[in-house]
Scaffold this active site. Structure first.
Site, PDB file in Angstrom:
ATOM      1  N   LYS A 170       2.945  -3.624   1.501  1.00  4.08           N
ATOM      2  CA  LYS A 170       2.079  -3.147   2.574  1.00  4.08           C
ATOM      3  C   LYS A 170       0.907  -4.097   2.818  1.00  4.08           C
ATOM      4  O   LYS A 170       0.351  -4.672   1.887  1.00  4.08           O
ATOM      5  CB  LYS A 170       1.540  -1.749   2.229  1.00  4.08           C
ATOM      6  CG  LYS A 170       2.621  -0.686   2.046  1.00  4.08           C
ATOM      7  CD  LYS A 170       3.322  -0.369   3.349  1.00  4.08           C
ATOM      8  CE  LYS A 170       2.492   0.508   4.253  1.00  4.08           C
ATOM      9  NZ  LYS A 170       2.309   1.876   3.741  1.00  4.08           N
ATOM     10  N   LYS A 201       7.919  -4.852   8.583  1.00  2.00           N
ATOM     11  CA  LYS A 201       8.036  -3.392   8.479  1.00  2.00           C
ATOM     12  C   LYS A 201       7.449  -2.773   9.742  1.00  2.00           C
ATOM     13  O   LYS A 201       6.253  -2.529   9.858  1.00  2.00           O
ATOM     14  CB  LYS A 201       7.316  -2.873   7.243  1.00  2.00           C
ATOM     15  CG  LYS A 201       7.558  -1.396   6.968  1.00  2.00           C
ATOM     16  CD  LYS A 201       6.887  -0.973   5.675  1.00  2.00           C
ATOM     17  CE  LYS A 201       7.209   0.491   5.356  1.00  2.00           C
ATOM     18  NZ  LYS A 201       6.761   1.422   6.409  1.00  2.00           N
TER      19      LYS A 201
END
Length: 642
Positions: free
Chosen positions: A319, A119
Site C-alpha cells: 500500500k 492496485k
C-alpha cells in the site's frame, strides 16, 4: 498469563472484531466507508497480531477468517466457481522483504520472478465467457457469491463481448477491476453540480454506484473502464499458461486491454524499484490507485504456496502511504451512536485531499483529542488514504494562535441533554439515557430491524426517523403495533409500500433465538456471541437467571462482556421491552437436540440443498448447538485471490 491480562486481551479482540465488521459493511455494502484505509488496516493488523500471539482466541467469525461483505438484494446472485478471496497488505520495504522471505523459505529457493501491477481503486468483477461470448458478469460480493451485473458490464467498451483471435476456449473466467478514470469522474461531478445534485465522493464509489444501476443506460453514460488482472479459469480443452504474466498476454490476444503500467520483476529489488517509480507517478496516472499488487509469477509455485485463511500466500498488496495536507480546525461536534457513545467529529476548512473535497474527519474519542491537544483554530495535518472520511493526524504547534483554547468534555448529551458519563477504563464517553435517548433509540431500532438481526426489509433510516419523530416507535415492540394507516400516511409512503413493510414485520416474528439476542443490541454482543449464548442457555429464562460467573464459564466471554450481558437482562425496563416483543408474537423454535448431542461433530456443507439454502442449513445446525466448521471446496489449482 494473569487473569487481568487475559481479560484485557479478550476485551481488545472483541472490540476490534466489532469495529472491523462494521467497517466491512460500510465499505462493501453501503459504499460509504466512515474511516480511511489506513485506520482499517491498522485495526486489522492489530487483530491479526493478537490472534497470532494467542491462537486459542481465534474465532471462525473473526474478520481475519472471512472475506468481504454482504450481497445487495437489488440484483440476482451468482456463486463464484473459484472464490474471489481477499489479499493481505504491507506498508514498507521491511514488510515486502518479510513477505518474500516467507515465500523463499517455504519453497526453499530464491530464483523467483514476480508480476507487479497497479492496485486500482475500483470494483472487482468476474467475467464468464462461453464459446467465446460474454455470458455472465458478477461483482466480488462476499467472495463466494456476487451480484450479477451482466447487462451493465456489457456497456463497458474495454470488455469484449466476443473474444478475438484463435484457440478460443469453450469456457473462460476473467477477473479484473472496473474503474472510473479521473477525467470521467471530474466530468460526472461537474454535471451533478450544474444540476444542483450531490456528486460522488471518489472514483471508487462512482464506479461501484455505476455498476449497481438498475438501468444499464445510466451505466453506459458513466463511461467505466476495465483492466483484467487474472485468467481465473480455463476449460479442459485448453491448458493454463504456466505463469501469471503469460496468462495476461493470452487475455490480450483474446481482445482485452492490459494495464500498460504492469511489469515483470526479477527479484525483491526490482519490485521495490517498481513501487517507488509508480508512487512518484501516482498523481499523473489517469486512474486512482492505492498501492501495488505483487504476485509470484509461476502458477505451479502459487499452488504449492496455497492459501492462508482469507488470502493467498503468493500475493501481497504493497500500500502507498496516506496522503496528507494542511487545513484549519474550525470546531468539533459530538455525534451520539447506537450504544450511547459520543464521538467527536472535526469540522474543517474544506480541502482537497486523496481525490476528494473533505470538510470533516472522525476524532475517535476524547482521549485521542487530548493526546493530540486539539484546539479551535489550529492548523492540523489531515491524512487521507483513499476513503471518504480522513483522520486528523496531528497539530502544527508552530502555527497555533495565542487565543486557541482546549476543548472541554461535554457534560450533557447533545441529543437528549442527559448527563454524560465516562468510565475510567474506557476512552469513550457515553450518554446515560440508554433507549430513552432519541439518537440511541433510532439506531437501536435500525439495528433490531437490520438484515443480520430481525431482517425487517424496507425499514430504512428515513422511515424509522419519521416513525420515531411521530412517537410511533419508542421500542422494538412498537414495530408490531404499526398498521396500514399509520405507515401509509408517512412521507413518500404509499399503500403498497406500507403493506410490504407490514408483511416483512410479520415475517420477522418467526426467527432464531440467536438472531433475537443479537437484535437486542446488548453492548459488545455481536453475532458470534449471540450464537454462543443461544447454544448454551437455550432460553430467556436461563439467561435471566445467569450470574456473571455463569456467563464467564463460557470460554469466549470475559468479565466485561459478562457484566454487560448480566446488567442488560437484570434491568426491569429491558425485560419489559422483551416481554412486549414476545407478547406481540415474536417466537423461535425450541431446539430438538441438546448441545451435547452434537459435540465432537464436524459438518461440511457444500453444493446445493433441495429444501433450504446452505446458509439456512448452517443456522439450523447452530441453533441445535453445533459449532461451525464449514469449508468451501476450492480446486487445488485455483490461482486467483484479488
Amino acid at each position: 498469563m494473569s487473569v487481568e491480562k487475559n481479560n484485557e486481551i479478550d476485551e481488545e479482540i472483541a472490540s476490534l472484531r466489532q469495529k472491523l465488521e462494521e467497517y466491512n459493511y460500510e465499505y462493501y455494502v453501503l459504499d460509504a466507508p466512515s474511516v480511511p484505509d489506513s485506520e482499517y488496516d491498522r485495526l486489522f493488523r492489530r487483530l491479526q497480531s493478537l490472534e497470532n500471539d494467542y491462537p486459542e482466541k481465534v474465532s471462525l467469525n473473526s474478520p481475519t477468517q472471512r472475506v468481504g461483505g454482504a450481497v445487495l438484494k437489488a440484483f440476482n446472485t451468482r456463486a463464484h466457481q473459484i472464490p474471489m478471496l481477499s489479499i493481505d497488505n504491507i506498508f514498507d520495504d521491511q514488510g515486502l522483504e518479510a513477505f518474500m522471505k516467507r515465500i523463499e523459505d517455504r519453497l526453499k529457493r530464491t530464483d523467483l520472478a514476480y508480476v507487479c501491477e497497479p492496485k486500482l481503486d475500483g470494483l472487482a468483477l468476474s467475467l464468464y465467457y462461453e464459446k467465446g461470448a460474454l455470458s455472465v458478469a458478477a461483482t466480488r460480493g462476499d467472495g463466494f457469491i456476487g451480484e450479477e451485473v451482466t447487462q451493465n458490464v456489457r456497456t463497458i467498451s474495454q470488455i469484449p463481448l466476443k473474444l478475438r483471435g484463435s484457440n478460443i476456449p469453450q469456457i473462460l473466467e476473467v477477473r479484473g477491476e472496473a474503474y472510473m478514470s479521473k477525467a470521467v469522474f471530474a466530468e460526472l461531478n461537474l454535471k451533478a453540480k450544474q444540476k444542483g445534485e450531490k456528486g460522488f465522493a471518489n472514483p471508487r464509489n462512482a464506479a461501484a454506484g455505476s455498476l449497481r444501476q438498475l438501468d444499464p443506460k445510466i451505466t453506459a453514460e458513466r463511461k467505466l473502464s476495465f483492466y483484467p488482472y487474472s485468467l481465473a479459469f480455463l476449460s479442459d480443452d485448453m491448458v493454463l499458461p504456466s505463469n501469471h504474466y503469460d496468462s495476461l498476454q493470452a487475455l490480450k490476444n483474446w481482445g482485452f486491454k492490459l494495464n500498460p503500467d504492469g511489469a515483470l520483476c526479477a527479484d525483491t529489488r526490482a519490485c521495490q524499484e517498481y513501487y517507488r517509480k509508480l508512487l512518484q507517478r501516482r498523481s499523473a496516472l489517469a486512474y486512482e490507485i492505492d498501492g501495488v499488487v505483487i504476485k509470484v509469477n509461476d502458477r505451479a509455485l502459487q499452488t504449492r504456496l496455497g492459501i492462508a485463511a482469507r488470502a493467498p500466500r503468493w500475493a501481497m498488496a504493497y500500500k502507498f502511504p496516506a496522503e496528507e495536507v494542511l487545513t484549519e480546525l474550525l470546531g468539533v461536534e459530538w455525534q451520539v451512536g447506537r450504544t450511547g457513545v459520543l464521538t467527536p467529529v472535526a469540522r474543517l476548512n474544506p480541502v482537497f485531499v486523496g481525490g476528494a473535497m473533505v470538510s470533516n474527519a472522525t476524532l475517535h474519542n476524547y482521549d485521542e483529542m487530548k493526546r493530540k491537544d486539539l484546539r479551535v483554530g489550529d492548523t492540523v495535518i489531515l491524512r487521507r488514504a483513499g476513503d471518504v472520511i480522513p483522520e486528523v493526524r496531528s497539530v502544527v504547534l508552530a502555527a497555533r494562535k495565542p487565543e486557541a483554547e482546549p476543548f472541554i468534555l461535554p457534560e450533557h448529551c447533545p441529543s437528549c441533554n442527559a448527563e454524560v458519563v465516562k468510565v475510567e477504563t474506557e476512552a469513550a464517553i457515553r450518554c446515560s439515557a440508554g433507549l430513552y435517548c432519541p439518537a440511541q433509540r433510532m439506531q437501536a431500532l435500525l439495528h433490531y430491524a437490520s438484515r443480520k438481526a430481525m431482517n425487517i426489509e424496507g425499514l430504512g433510516d428515513r422511515l424509522v426517523e419519521q416513525l420515531v419523530k411521530q412517537d410511533l416507535l419508542k421500542s422494538p415492540a412498537d414495530f408490531y403495533r404499526l398498521d396500514l394507516n399509520s405507515l401509509a400516511g408517512l412521507d413518500r409512503m404509499g399503500v403498497k409500500s406500507a403493506d410490504n413493510i407490514l408483511t416483512a414485520i410479520h415475517n420477522s416474528q418467526k426467527t432464531q433465538f440467536s438472531k433475537f439476542l443479537y437484535a437486542l443490541g446488548i453492548r459488545e454482543v455481536g453475532e458470534a456471541t449471540a450464537k454462543i449464548l443461544a447454544q448454551h442457555f437455550r432460553s430467556l429464562e436461563a439467561l435471566y437467571a445467569a450470574t456473571e460467573e455463569d456467563l464467564m464459564r463460557l470460554n469466549e466471554i470475559g468479565p466485561v462482556l459478562a457484566a454487560n450481558i448480566h446488567i442488560f437482562f437484570k434491568q426491569a425496563k429491558h425485560r419489559a421491552i422483551i416481554q412486549s416483543i414476545l407478547e406481540a408474537g415474536v417466537e423461535w423454535p425450541e431446539p430438538a437436540l441438546k448441545a451435547e448431542d452434537l459435540q465432537g461433530q464436524t459438518f461440511v456443507i457444500t453444493g446445493s440443498l433441495s429444501s433450504m439454502t446452505r446458509e439456512q442449513a448452517k443456522e439450523s445446525l447452530e441453533a441445535l448447538g453445533a459449532k461451525r466448521d464449514y469449508f468451501s471446496v476450492i480446486p487445488t489449482d485455483a490461482p486467483e485471490a484479488y
